[in-house]
Design a protein around this motif. Structure first.
Motif, PDB file in Angstrom:
ATOM      1  N   ALA A 164       7.216  -0.560  -2.980  1.00 56.86           N
ATOM      2  CA  ALA A 164       6.386  -1.438  -2.795  1.00 56.86           C
ATOM      3  C   ALA A 164       5.296  -1.338  -4.073  1.00 56.86           C
ATOM      4  O   ALA A 164       4.700  -2.658  -4.421  1.00 56.86           O
ATOM      5  CB  ALA A 164       5.485  -1.152  -1.349  1.00 56.86           C
ATOM      6  N   ASN A 165       4.695  -0.289  -4.748  1.00 60.32           N
ATOM      7  CA  ASN A 165       3.768  -0.351  -5.675  1.00 60.32           C
ATOM      8  C   ASN A 165       4.418  -0.538  -6.764  1.00 60.32           C
ATOM      9  O   ASN A 165       3.621  -1.051  -7.779  1.00 60.32           O
ATOM     10  CB  ASN A 165       3.200   1.262  -5.788  1.00 60.32           C
ATOM     11  CG  ASN A 165       2.061   1.402  -4.707  1.00 60.32           C
ATOM     12  OD1 ASN A 165       1.687   0.706  -4.042  1.00 60.32           O
ATOM     13  ND2 ASN A 165       1.044   2.412  -5.136  1.00 60.32           N
ATOM     14  N   PHE A 176      -0.822  -0.016  -3.153  1.00 64.88           N
ATOM     15  CA  PHE A 176      -1.617   1.121  -2.349  1.00 64.88           C
ATOM     16  C   PHE A 176      -2.379   2.141  -2.987  1.00 64.88           C
ATOM     17  O   PHE A 176      -1.829   2.390  -4.083  1.00 64.88           O
ATOM     18  CB  PHE A 176      -0.369   1.541  -1.550  1.00 64.88           C
ATOM     19  CG  PHE A 176       0.443   0.849  -0.558  1.00 64.88           C
ATOM     20  CD1 PHE A 176      -0.246   0.237   0.437  1.00 64.88           C
ATOM     21  CD2 PHE A 176       1.692   0.662  -0.640  1.00 64.88           C
ATOM     22  CE1 PHE A 176       0.291  -0.902   1.108  1.00 64.88           C
ATOM     23  CE2 PHE A 176       2.348  -0.030  -0.012  1.00 64.88           C
ATOM     24  CZ  PHE A 176       1.856  -0.982   1.089  1.00 64.88           C
ATOM     25  N   ALA A 177      -3.339   2.553  -2.414  1.00 65.44           N
ATOM     26  CA  ALA A 177      -4.213   3.492  -3.052  1.00 65.44           C
ATOM     27  C   ALA A 177      -4.226   4.615  -2.337  1.00 65.44           C
ATOM     28  O   ALA A 177      -4.625   6.026  -2.879  1.00 65.44           O
ATOM     29  CB  ALA A 177      -5.794   3.213  -2.987  1.00 65.44           C
ATOM     30  N   ALA A 178      -3.798   4.702  -1.099  1.00 65.16           N
ATOM     31  CA  ALA A 178      -3.734   6.015  -0.360  1.00 65.16           C
ATOM     32  C   ALA A 178      -2.530   5.691   0.495  1.00 65.16           C
ATOM     33  O   ALA A 178      -1.901   4.832   1.213  1.00 65.16           O
ATOM     34  CB  ALA A 178      -4.664   6.072   0.395  1.00 65.16           C
ATOM     35  N   ILE A 179      -1.887   7.077   1.184  1.00 61.87           N
ATOM     36  CA  ILE A 179      -0.851   7.145   2.131  1.00 61.87           C
ATOM     37  C   ILE A 179      -1.366   8.124   3.110  1.00 61.87           C
ATOM     38  O   ILE A 179      -2.031   9.180   2.911  1.00 61.87           O
ATOM     39  CB  ILE A 179       0.320   7.568   1.317  1.00 61.87           C
ATOM     40  CG1 ILE A 179       1.713   7.508   2.309  1.00 61.87           C
ATOM     41  CG2 ILE A 179       0.132   9.036   0.728  1.00 61.87           C
ATOM     42  CD1 ILE A 179       2.915   7.530   1.581  1.00 61.87           C
ATOM     43  N   LEU A 201       2.353   8.832  -8.180  1.00 59.73           N
ATOM     44  CA  LEU A 201       1.812   7.593  -8.225  1.00 59.73           C
ATOM     45  C   LEU A 201       0.418   7.595  -7.993  1.00 59.73           C
ATOM     46  O   LEU A 201      -0.190   6.423  -7.814  1.00 59.73           O
ATOM     47  CB  LEU A 201       2.460   6.834  -7.069  1.00 59.73           C
ATOM     48  CG  LEU A 201       4.031   6.465  -6.982  1.00 59.73           C
ATOM     49  CD1 LEU A 201       4.493   5.751  -5.904  1.00 59.73           C
ATOM     50  CD2 LEU A 201       4.240   5.923  -8.183  1.00 59.73           C
ATOM     51  N   ASP A 202      -0.269   8.813  -7.864  1.00 62.07           N
ATOM     52  CA  ASP A 202      -1.811   8.646  -7.815  1.00 62.07           C
ATOM     53  C   ASP A 202      -2.139   8.124  -6.782  1.00 62.07           C
ATOM     54  O   ASP A 202      -3.337   7.497  -6.470  1.00 62.07           O
ATOM     55  CB  ASP A 202      -2.320   8.379  -9.146  1.00 62.07           C
ATOM     56  CG  ASP A 202      -3.919   8.449  -9.047  1.00 62.07           C
ATOM     57  OD1 ASP A 202      -4.280   9.435  -8.610  1.00 62.07           O
ATOM     58  OD2 ASP A 202      -4.735   7.858  -9.887  1.00 62.07           O
ATOM     59  N   LEU A 203      -1.755   8.605  -5.399  1.00 59.03           N
ATOM     60  CA  LEU A 203      -2.092   8.084  -4.121  1.00 59.03           C
ATOM     61  C   LEU A 203      -2.802   9.172  -3.377  1.00 59.03           C
ATOM     62  O   LEU A 203      -2.099  10.374  -3.216  1.00 59.03           O
ATOM     63  CB  LEU A 203      -0.862   7.756  -3.182  1.00 59.03           C
ATOM     64  CG  LEU A 203       0.023   6.658  -3.733  1.00 59.03           C
ATOM     65  CD1 LEU A 203       1.343   6.541  -2.643  1.00 59.03           C
ATOM     66  CD2 LEU A 203      -0.589   5.488  -3.901  1.00 59.03           C
ATOM     67  N   ALA A 204      -4.162   8.799  -2.872  1.00 58.75           N
ATOM     68  CA  ALA A 204      -4.777  10.010  -1.907  1.00 58.75           C
ATOM     69  C   ALA A 204      -3.830  10.331  -0.699  1.00 58.75           C
ATOM     70  O   ALA A 204      -3.258   9.120  -0.273  1.00 58.75           O
ATOM     71  CB  ALA A 204      -6.019   9.538  -1.582  1.00 58.75           C
ATOM     72  N   VAL A 205      -3.865  11.362  -0.557  1.00 60.33           N
ATOM     73  CA  VAL A 205      -3.194  11.816   1.148  1.00 60.33           C
ATOM     74  C   VAL A 205      -4.105  12.097   2.026  1.00 60.33           C
ATOM     75  O   VAL A 205      -5.062  12.889   1.738  1.00 60.33           O
ATOM     76  CB  VAL A 205      -2.157  12.994   0.815  1.00 60.33           C
ATOM     77  CG1 VAL A 205      -1.346  13.174   2.150  1.00 60.33           C
ATOM     78  CG2 VAL A 205      -1.145  12.629  -0.289  1.00 60.33           C
TER      79      VAL A 205
END
Length: 340
Positions: A164-165, A176-179, A201-205
């Motif tokens: 998706a990203n 997406f910025a977070a997961i 991917l530099d996603l906040a968890v």
């Protein structure tokens, strides 16, 4: 309270997020409106600004309560909600990730929240039906219209999030910025793929379930009642051993088991923002005590050891000494800086 950037965005959010699935008693448990406000106020007084809800939580009461609680200072709050889950029976298009349900659900959430915009909209879970391109284009349209500021995804396989990203980046759409997913001492399987993917991917968890539905507080070891059924994965023999270790570590440190369990989820080399919920004000205040705690390395190692999982194939295979030697002939030992 300290603050972190929400993944690849510039949005500042508090280091813990208030989960509001307990706001409302329509599901037979949770907090009434008065107690919900006390919980919310305790979080605000501690400096929190990040709050999480969903269209289906307590059949809409959660969103309504949150909307009322933030209305006097709306712009202070980073408000996140979700779409995907059904909110009308016997109608196929009132559930799922597709554009029709996305637009309809967001419109309904905006009304319940009594706000003109949602700071962070989560895809609640993957329906395995809607094309990835349809989801990402629909979310991008919502951002373009100013109804949503940022997007995130919850409870979805790592390969789908990566796809998706990648598509969003290629198309110039918002990504997406977070997961969000379950992660705790009782549920460490995200370490196989989800957590490494989020870091890459530099996603906040924003992990949910940090105290295992209360199991890691030791309440079931003491014979207390709760919502977690007997013999579930959170209350089997292995889980009880983990819970007892959490209780023992907490006693050694002079803190509560909940504070230890929540703090453990934060000890990773990436952005980790645990979602903490409560049905009573005192429970929330206890959880917030994790912000004042720094787990000693010895305690972390003890918790890691008792909750360790097998990463499985290909992870175990690739890190084995035999494979490294046969495949790479000692190359890694000769490199000063390699990725392992």
């Amino acid at each position: 309270m300290r603050y972190q950037l929400l993944g690849r965005s510039g949005l500042r959010v508090s280091e813990v997020c208030l989960g509001t699935m307990t706001f409302g008693k329509e599901w037979g448990w949770g907090a009434d409106k008065h107690e919900s406000f006390k919980i919310f106020e305790a979080f605000a007084d501690a400096g929190g600004n990040f709050v999480d809800t969903a269209n289906r939580y307590t059949e809409g009461s959660s969103e309504k309560y949150v909307g009322e609680f933030i209305e006097n200072d709306r712009d202070r709050w980073v408000l996140s909600t979700k779409y995907t889950l059904k909110d009308r029976n016997d109608d196929l298009n009132f559930a799922g990730n597709h554009r029709k349900n996305m637009m309809r659900s967001v419109t309904a959430s905006l009304k319940r929240l009594n706000t003109e915009y949602i700071d962070l909209l989560w895809v609640h879970l993957w329906d395995n039906t809607t094309p990835v391109e349809e989801v990402m284009r629909g979310l991008d349209d919502l951002v373009s219209r100013g109804l949503v500021h940022y997007i995130g995804i919850s409870d979805t396989p790592a390969w789908i999030v990566s796809q998706a990203n990648t598509i969003a980046d290629f198309r110039g759409w918002n990504a997406f910025a977070a997961i969000q997913f379950e992660y705790s001492l009782l549920q460490r399987t995200p370490e196989r793929d989800l957590l490494p993917m989020a870091k890459a991917l530099d996603l906040a968890v924003t992990p949910w379930g940090a105290i295992g539905g209360g199991a890691l507080t030791g309440k079931y070891l003491r014979g207390e009642k709760g919502r977690v059924p007997d013999h579930s994965t959170r209350r089997n023999e292995h889980s009880s051993i983990i819970a007892q270790t959490v209780v023992d570590v907490a006693a050694e440190l002079g803190v509560t088991p909940a504070q230890v369990a929540i703090n453990w989820t934060r000890h990773r080399d990436q952005v980790m923002i645990p979602i903490i919920g409560a049905s009573k004000e005192q429970q929330l205040k206890d959880s917030l005590g994790c912000l004042e705690l720094k787990l000693p390395e010895e305690a972390i190692q003890k918790l890691n050891a008792v909750s360790q999982i097998e990463l499985g194939f290909p992870h175990e295979f690739l890190k084995s000494d035999g494979v490294k030697e046969e495949a790479f002939g000692g190359l890694f030992e000769k490199l000063d800086n390699h990725r392992g």
